[in-house]
Each structure stands twice: as C-alpha cells, then as structure tokens.
Design an enzyme around this catalytic site. Structure first.
Site, PDB file in Angstrom:
ATOM      1  N   SER A  82      39.713  45.142  42.476  1.00  0.00           N
ATOM      2  CA  SER A  82      38.307  45.422  42.331  1.00  0.00           C
ATOM      3  C   SER A  82      37.722  46.335  43.406  1.00  0.00           C
ATOM      4  O   SER A  82      36.635  46.866  43.219  1.00  0.00           O
ATOM      5  CB  SER A  82      37.537  44.108  42.314  1.00  0.00           C
ATOM      6  OG  SER A  82      37.668  43.434  43.553  1.00  0.00           O
ATOM      7  N   SER A 119      42.928  42.711  45.106  1.00  0.00           N
ATOM      8  CA  SER A 119      41.870  43.726  45.026  1.00  0.00           C
ATOM      9  C   SER A 119      41.804  44.742  46.142  1.00  0.00           C
ATOM     10  O   SER A 119      41.072  45.718  46.023  1.00  0.00           O
ATOM     11  CB  SER A 119      40.514  43.038  44.920  1.00  0.00           C
ATOM     12  OG  SER A 119      40.280  42.697  43.588  1.00  0.00           O
ATOM     13  N   LYS A 172      32.607  47.378  51.131  1.00  0.00           N
ATOM     14  CA  LYS A 172      32.535  46.945  49.723  1.00  0.00           C
ATOM     15  C   LYS A 172      31.235  46.185  49.491  1.00  0.00           C
ATOM     16  O   LYS A 172      30.819  45.391  50.355  1.00  0.00           O
ATOM     17  CB  LYS A 172      33.741  46.058  49.413  1.00  0.00           C
ATOM     18  CG  LYS A 172      33.870  45.641  47.954  1.00  0.00           C
ATOM     19  CD  LYS A 172      35.155  44.845  47.739  1.00  0.00           C
ATOM     20  CE  LYS A 172      35.372  44.431  46.302  1.00  0.00           C
ATOM     21  NZ  LYS A 172      36.644  43.695  46.110  1.00  0.00           N
TER      22      LYS A 172
HETATM   23  N1  GLN Z   1      42.328  41.662  39.674  1.00  0.00           N
HETATM   24  C1  GLN Z   1      42.288  40.299  40.121  1.00  0.00           C
HETATM   25  C2  GLN Z   1      41.221  39.540  39.386  1.00  0.00           C
HETATM   26  O1  GLN Z   1      40.603  40.085  38.550  1.00  0.00           O
HETATM   27  C3  GLN Z   1      42.076  40.274  41.592  1.00  0.00           C
HETATM   28  C4  GLN Z   1      40.666  40.371  41.990  1.00  0.00           C
HETATM   29  C5  GLN Z   1      40.461  40.310  43.440  1.00  0.00           C
HETATM   30  O2  GLN Z   1      41.421  40.309  44.217  1.00  0.00           O
HETATM   31  N2  GLN Z   1      39.217  40.195  43.831  1.00  0.00           N
HETATM   32  O3  GLN Z   1      40.985  38.388  39.662  1.00  0.00           O
END
Ligand code: GLN
Length: 475
Positions: A151, A175, A76
């Site tokens: 994400s 994410s 990532k």
């Molecule tokens: N979707 C969640 C957020 O927007 C989780 C993001 C993540 O785990 N990096 O914070």
C-alpha cells in the site's frame, strides 16, 4: 543538485556548497513536475521553505546539525503529523487534521529532517497496488500503465522518481517491501516493536510497523536508527537498546554467509524472469563464497490464509472508531444516530475496506471464532517456530519479493484473491514479526524491476541491511 545518497547531500550541505532552501526548492519543483501522478496527497509548500530557512540559519549560527540535517523526506499519509491533514487515502477522514505527531516523526524532526509532504496509499493501507485510494492511482515509475505496488505506493514512487530521498511507509503484510520491489528501491520492515507505532493509524495492530523506503541501505539504516527505540506511548514498542547499524552493516561478509533458500519460495509457476534474476543473484553470491542452504519452511499459501483472517479481524475492531462522530466525514442525510453511523461508514469507506470489516467481523463471530480466528493464530505460531528453527541454521532467508513484476493498472482489481497473492512472499515475515527487506536485483525482459526479499532473525536489522547492501544491483 540530485544526490543518490544522504551522505553525499549532507556533505554538500555541511560544506555550504548548497543550502537547505535550495534543496527544498529543488524537491518541491520535482514534486510539481509530477503533480499528475497523484504521488502526494498533501505537499507542505510553504512550511518546507520556512523550515529549510530555519535549518540554514541554524548552521550559520554555528549550532550542531542533527543526524538528518536537511534530509528531504516524504511521509505516508497514515502517519500523524501535528496540524497536517491525515487522510489514510480515505474519504472517511476528509477534513481531519492530526492533533499530535507520531513518535517516529518527532524523532526525525528532532534530527533536522525536512518533511516535504504526505504520500498516497491504499485506503487504510489495505491493498497491493495503490488502486484502493480515494486520491487516484499512482503510475509505476518504470511504466505508467502499471501499478507502483502498495500500500505504500506513493512513498515508493516518490523515492524512485527523485521527489524525496527517503520516505516512510507502513508495512502490515508487505506494504513497504512489495512497492519497493516494484519501484527498484530498498524497502525495510523492521522487527515488530522496533519502531513505536504511536501515531501510525492502526490497521492490524499485531502486524503494523513503520518502515523505510530509500535508494540505498545506508540511508535506510540511518533513518531506522533515529526512529527506533523504546517509547512510553506504545506498550508494544521494544525496550531493547538501538545498536550502531552502520557498524553492524560493515561487519557483514559474503564469504561464509549462510543463505537459506526455501523451495517454497520458488514454486513451479513462479514468473520465469523473477526466478531467473533472483536465482542468478544467489548463484553470484555463492561464487563469492556464500553458502546456499536448503531450508524447509511451511507453504507460503498458509501464511496468506492466516494473514487475511488475522488482519481482517484486527481491522474490523480498529476501524470501529470511524463512525461519523469522532473524525472527519459525516453523511448529511441521516435521520437518527444509527443511520448516521451506517450512512457515514457506507459512504466514507471504500469497497476493499468494507470487505475486510465484514470478513473480520465474520471470523470473530460466535461459532466461527474457533474455526477461523483461533486456527489462524495456531498457524501463526507454527510459522514462528519454523522460522526460528531455520534461522538457527542460516544467517538469512532469501527469495523473491513478489511472484511477478509490476502488473497493469486495473488488471487485478476485479479479483481480490488474485490481488492478495501479491503478498505471498512478504506476508510470512509479518506473521512471525521478523525484520525483512526488499532490495533491487535486476530488471526483467520488459525492463521492469525485480526485488529480492531477505529475512533475518529478530532485531538483526544491521546484519540484514548489511547483506542487502552487498546484493543491491548497481543502477
Ligand atoms: N497488501 C497487503 C494487504 O492488503 C499488505 C498491506 C500492508 O502491508 N499494509 O493487507
């Protein structure tokens, strides 16, 4: 050439049925074939082939192959790799190259993994659909009009489309698990502190963990075992010894397994395909000798509220370093220092990142700190206590990964609160810091993937993956 597990690929590599160079060429070809899907932000075209040839020579010279010899991996793009572009899918880091390797990356490299490139994501890991990226949207591998989740959407799509065998993601509130659920693969978030965060760009430091996206639980365990363990570069990294995860997985039995099933995870308005598939799987386990136990946990909605206060607070502080002076992008039309800061941040950050910096600054400001930030910390403690209590009675807590199957591109971008609800079932484990996994359990009436979410007690990754392995649907 295509292998469904690293074990299978490894035996072909070690018996010299195939070479690392052939593996590299195969995966680079697949990446090329999917180049319209924005899955990768950077592809290490030449470096992969050089590295593959080095690995081939190593074997030919009779050297001992590493534990991940020739494993094709994607990383990532919020995880640092020396000399490579590091973007966090943000304009504000344009032109920036990392000057060091993340600890996780150097450990994988030391075991002979093969890195193919850096994957797309929501900007600074803020999002649930990969739509908050400066590098375009990634289509869901099951339906191009839908999102892959986020994400770590690029990493999930890379694994699901067979562009690599295993990918790293980061998980702050879901994410790794949510995109894994949306793409029909395994996604593991380890216990907070199990893997060093050194070299992972900070979003919310008391939540962030590097996680693994893989086709099966065995590959996830193998890669976890290599990355986990103490690191002097990260004071929050646990010093606990790393156990033999494969052995712990083997010890898991469905017979007698106590599975906690909280009512809070199956609300009235839950998508009926999701609840049907997840419940169906749980009943199947019961028929095989597992016990389903009713456990009471606080409403997940409170976790979402606390989460979005705490992570925005931490993000507002962590992202202060991107100021136009130290990294990447600088606005060109500034007249003095202050306008350089303002313009660089205004032009460099996307909408969602700016929204969170403002929210975070607000909840930390004098007069609001006690009302919001302190209260959210108290909620965090309540969740921790309740999860600990529940896991004294059961081996694992189960529910759906996401309240709905993958949604359409653009469907939720206009309503941030709707988007935040995508994490309703994954956020609690992040608040408490326990390990959690999403495992594929079925396809809904439209043929879209549904994941089951499992949480175990601190540092029980071996047991967690062992249980997930018994549950994973056979594709
Ligand atoms: N979707 C969640 C957020 O927007 C989780 C993001 C993540 O785990 N990096 O914070």
């Amino acid at each position: 050439m295509h292998s469904s597990s690293y074990e299978e690929l490894r035996s072909k590599l070690l018996s010299r049925e195939i070479t690392c160079e052939e593996v590299a060429r195969h995966y680079l070809g697949r990446i090329e074939a999917h180049s319209d899907d924005n899955i990768f932000i950077t592809v290490f075209q030449d470096e992969v082939l050089d590295r593959a040839r080095t690995l081939d020579r190593k074997l030919a010279d009779g050297a001992q192959p590493g534990k991940l010899y020739g494993l094709p991996m994607a990383i990532k793009d919020n995880i640092a790799m020396k000399g490579a572009r590091l973007t966090c899918a943000s304009k504000i880091l344009s032109g920036y190259e990392s000057v060091y390797d993340a600890t996780a990356v150097s450990r994988l490299e030391a075991e002979d993994a093969l890195f193919l490139g850096k994957t797309n994501m929501d900007e600074f890991a803020m999002g649930s659909s990969n739509e908050n990226s400066a590098f375009g949207t990634v289509p869901n591998p099951f339906d191009k009009k839908r999102v892959p989740g986020g994400s770590s959407g690029g990493s999930a799509a890379a694994v699901a489309n067979g562009l690599c065998l295993v990918a790293l993601g980061s998980d702050t509130g879901g994410s790794v698990r949510q995109p894994a659920g949306f793409c029909d693969i395994v996604g593991l978030k380890p216990t907070y502190g199990r893997i060093s965060r050194f070299g992972l760009v900070a979003f919310a430091s008391s939540f962030d963990q590097i996680g693994v996206l893989a086709r099966n639980t065995g590959d996830a365990a193998l890669v976890l075992g290599v990355m986990a363990g103490r690191d002097t570069h990260d004071a929050t990294c646990s010093r606990r010894d790393v156990p033999d995860y494969a052995k712990q997985m083997e010890d898991v039995r469905v017979e007698g397994l106590k599975i906690g099933v909280p009512k809070a995870f199956f609300p009235e308005n839950l998508n009926s395909d999701v609840s049907g598939i997840v419940m169906g799987k749980l009943q199947e386990l019961r028929e095989k000798g597992a016990e389903l136990v009713d456990v009471t946990l606080p409403e997940s909605d409170y976790a979402i509220a606390a989460y979005y206060i705490l992570v925005t607070a931490e993000a507002s502080s962590n992202l202060a370093r991107f100021d136009g002076a130290r990294y990447g992008f600088r606005a060109s039309d500034s007249t003095d220092l202050s306008s350089m800061y303002v313009n660089s941040r205004t032009e460099g950050f996307g909408r969602e990142v700016k929204r969170r910096i403002m929210l975070g600054t607000y909840v930390l400001s004098a007069g609001y700190y006690d009302t919001y930030y302190k209260k959210a910390q108290q909620v965090r403690r309540v969740f921790q206590d309740r999860y600990r209590e529940a896991l004294e009675k059961v081996d694992v807590i189960a529910g759906p990964t996401s309240p709905f199957p993958p949604f359409g591109i653009g469907d939720k971008t206009g309503d941030p609160l709707e988007m935040y609800l995508a994490d309703v079932f994954t956020v609690p484990a992040s608040i408490v810091g326990m390990p959690a996994v999403s495992v594929p359990v079925g396809l809904d009436s439209l043929g879209l993937p549904v994941g089951m979410h499992l949480v175990c007690n601190f540092f029980e990754e071996g047991k967690l993956l062992g249980i997930a392995g018994k549950i994973q649907r056979q594709a």
